[in-house]
Design a protein around this motif. Sequence first.
Motif, short mmCIF file in Angstrom:
data_model
loop_
_atom_site.label_atom_id
_atom_site.label_comp_id
_atom_site.label_asym_id
_atom_site.label_seq_id
_atom_site.Cartn_x
_atom_site.Cartn_y
_atom_site.Cartn_z
N UNK B 1 0.83 -1.19 0.00
CA UNK B 1 0.00 0.00 0.00
C UNK B 1 0.87 1.25 0.00
N UNK B 2 0.39 2.31 -0.66
CA UNK B 2 1.09 3.59 -0.65
C UNK B 2 0.64 4.38 0.58
N UNK B 3 1.59 4.75 1.40
CA UNK B 3 1.29 5.53 2.60
C UNK B 3 1.34 7.02 2.28
N UNK B 4 0.35 7.75 2.75
CA UNK B 4 0.28 9.19 2.55
C UNK B 4 0.44 9.86 3.91
N UNK B 5 1.45 10.71 4.03
CA UNK B 5 1.75 11.36 5.30
C UNK B 5 1.56 12.86 5.16
N UNK B 6 0.68 13.42 5.95
CA UNK B 6 0.41 14.85 5.92
C UNK B 6 1.06 15.56 7.09
#
Lengths: 119, 107
Positions: B1-6
Amino acid sequence: QVQLQESGPGLVKPSGTLSLTCTVSGGSISTSNWWSWVRQPPGKGLEWIGEIYHSGSANYNPSLKSRVTISVDKSKNQFSLKLNSVTAADTGVYYCARGLAGSSPFDSWGQGTLVTVSS
Amino acid sequence: DIQMTQSPSSLSASVGDRVTITCQASQDISKYLNWYQQKPGKAPNLLIYDVSNLETGVPSRFSGSGSGTSFTLTISSLQPEDIATYSCQQYYSLPLTFGGGTKVEIK
């Protein structure tokens, strides 16, 4: 303009099955769009559950795949979510959404429905 | 899975301030990045698609930029009605994934 509306029980017992339906109005479900379910636990971020095409082809989040089934009823312009063996971790607001061009972006959303898993 | 970090997870700014929110992907997602605005108790609302394209009706004070793994949402002049949580989302590959959200408040 297409509108989406979720419906289903707001309370589900642990180990039971969560069942929700999304009714699409103002447009046909038999278009080039994919139709998704997204959920949001209280105070947390959004999680994609899965999507379905009007042909019945579906894709699921691997983290939930063993427990999820998404189906479509073109005659009623609806698609549905079933999540089995629920626990308290499945509590949250469940949204249905339309993928504008294929899977995404989500340009139309239902208002969301809160589902609580509790005995 | 592609992790998205804000980042940040929350911020407080004054009316008229320039606000910047960043979103980092765990791998190259090209241009397949969207931004949503979510007001309390409401469903998310599409703000920007494909990195920098404003959805119809979105004020021009909102803008998006970036490519590859690093993306930015900018509000050029914060308005009271911009109070919301902003989330990025990738659609480069399944499963679709969202960032954890950035809550924007007025100072």
